[in-house]
Design a protein around this motif. Structure first.
Motif: not given
Ligand SMILES: Nc1ncnc2c1ncn2[C@@H]1O[C@H](COP(=O)(O)OP(=O)(O)OP(=O)(O)O)[C@@H](O)[C@H]1O
Ligand SMILES: [Mg+2]
Length: 409
Positions: A279-281, A291-294, A347-349
């Motif tokens: 998620a943080d690119g 960590e979240p993912f996209v 995009s879905l986080t």
């Protein structure tokens, strides 16, 4: 600062087929491979030699903790065995300063016919601890191991977890200046693993040098300030643990990254691409459990579709659906941004809800009346991280509790 461990130009060559005497499964398998290769007509020496380690240089300062990571067969255990002087290097030198305690693969060091107690004394003696000292520490060792009343049972009756707990307890209570630990976290329950990590942390803090091999990267990150990445027997990276682990993970998941699909000429809507990333690119291929993912979906819309909706679901490799998120774009007929023609990136986080492992990402697009896109397994994702960490982000199921008086028995 003095170095506790110094390794220069180290190489270790195994002759496949010579290991059978030691009777391990791996040796037997290697032997079979060697014979098969020989039948292939190549000379024995070319075909049957394996350099388990090659050109390894390493310096570990006293009091440091070094993690070793790498794929199966990368040479990690071999390096530890050389450091522990259980095996000789073929070329190069390895020096360690002070007493070395080691916990290598399960199976080394304990005698199956002897009881737990006898093995503690035997093992500690091998590691250089005088009998009186062992006797004085026996209670601590037994407490730590948690094997309690099985102390006077022959260890051949132990489960592999009990066996390992006792072996670790001994290794952790020996006055070693250098402690070498190979993959202890593979066996044993979560509670014991926490204790092992805690003990290694304590030893590190008290100035002992710890070298720790694990496939559990979270444990390596937590315990070790520096890490070494071995790949095919060679050093691929050495440095700050976070950097080395990141590099290793990036390579470990080469199939991550954007995947493209051809447009479907028969449908007004097509899935054109999908990407799953941090998620943080950060770069693809480094998805970590915590960590979240996209999930990023490229959707091609050729003609306006009123009420177009998109859904992304995540399931395990054996088909258990875990997450399901619909965009529910607009009211039934409203012209939402998705409905119009063009190429849309959606995009879905997703929050860190899943345990480490491999998952499939599915994409659905359509309306209440029809399915226009259904791509099962559009992407595959792998979350790295610890299975041991408590799942501290459980979904609240919002179940309904009731309490009534129970009839007296
Ligand atoms: N006794 C042996 N005889 C022959 N080859 C061996 C022997 N021990 C290890 N090897 C070979 O040396 C290489 C490195 O093995 P090693 O056990 O050090 O890997 P590892 O990094 O510890 O792997 P894992 O993560 O699976 O424990 C492998 O190719 C292995 O097959
Ligand atoms: Mg190993």
């Amino acid at each position: 600062m003095t170095n506790a461990i110094e390794v220069e130009g180290l190489g270790k060559r195994y002759r496949l087929g010579e290991g059978l005497a030691s009777g391990t499964l791996r040796d037997a398998v290697s032997d079979g491979v060697a014979r098969a290769l020989r039948r292939g007509g190549r000379s024995r020496d070319e075909a049957a030699d394996v350099w388990a380690l090659r050109d390894v240089d390493l310096a570990v300062p006293q009091g440091a903790s070094l993690g070793i990571v790498g794929r199966n067969g990368a040479g990690k255990s071999t390096l530890l065995k050389v450091l522990a002087r259980i095996t000789e290097p073929t070329v190069g030198v390895s020096r360690t300063r002070g007493a070395v305690g080691s916990l290598l693969e399960v199976g080394t060091g304990f005698h199956p016919e002897l009881t737990g107690r006898e093995n503690v004394f035997l093992n500690a003696a091998v590691l250089g601890m005088p009998r009186a000292v062992v006797a004085a520490r026996l209670d601590d060792i037994v407490d730590f191991s948690g094997i309690g009343r099985f102390l006077d049972t022959p260890v051949k009756r132990y489960s592999s977890g009990m066996y390992l707990r006792l072996a670790f307890a001994v290794a952790a209570h020996v006055d070693a200046d250098v402690l070498l630990v190979d993959e202890v976290l593979a066996v044993g329950d979560a509670e014991f693993q926490r204790r092992c990590l805690g003990r290694m942390e304590d030893l590190g803090r008290s100035g002992r040098t710890v070298v720790f091999i694990s496939h559990n990267l979270d444990a390596v990150l937590r315990l070790c300030s520096t890490a070494l990445w071995l790949d095919g027997g060679r050093v691929r990276g050495v440095g700050r643990t976070a950097d080395v682990v990141d590099d290793y993970l990036r390579e470990a998941t080469p199939d991550a990254g954007r995947r493209s699909f051809a447009e479907d000429p028969d449908s007004p809507v097509s899935l054109l691409g999908i990407d799953v990333r941090e998620a943080d690119g950060g770069s693809a291929g480094r998805l970590r459990r915590e960590e979240p993912f996209v999930v990023e979906v490229d959707l091609g819309v050729r003609e306006r579709v009123p009420g177009l909706d998109l859904a992304v679901s995540v399931e395990t490799l054996n088909g258990v659906r875990l997450l399901d998120e619909a965009l529910s774009d607009t009211a039934q007929s409203g012209p939402g941004p998705l409905a119009g023609p063009g190429r849309h990136r959606v995009s879905l986080t997703l929050p860190p809800l899943l345990m480490p492992g491999e998952y499939l990402v599915n994409v659905w697009a359509g309306t209440t009346y029809e399915t226009l896109v259904w791509e099962h397994g559009a992407a595959r994702l792998r979350l790295e991280g610890s299975h041991q960490a408590r799942p501290d982000r459980l979904l609240a199921a919002q179940g309904v509790w009731t309490v009534t008086a129970a009839a007296p028995r």
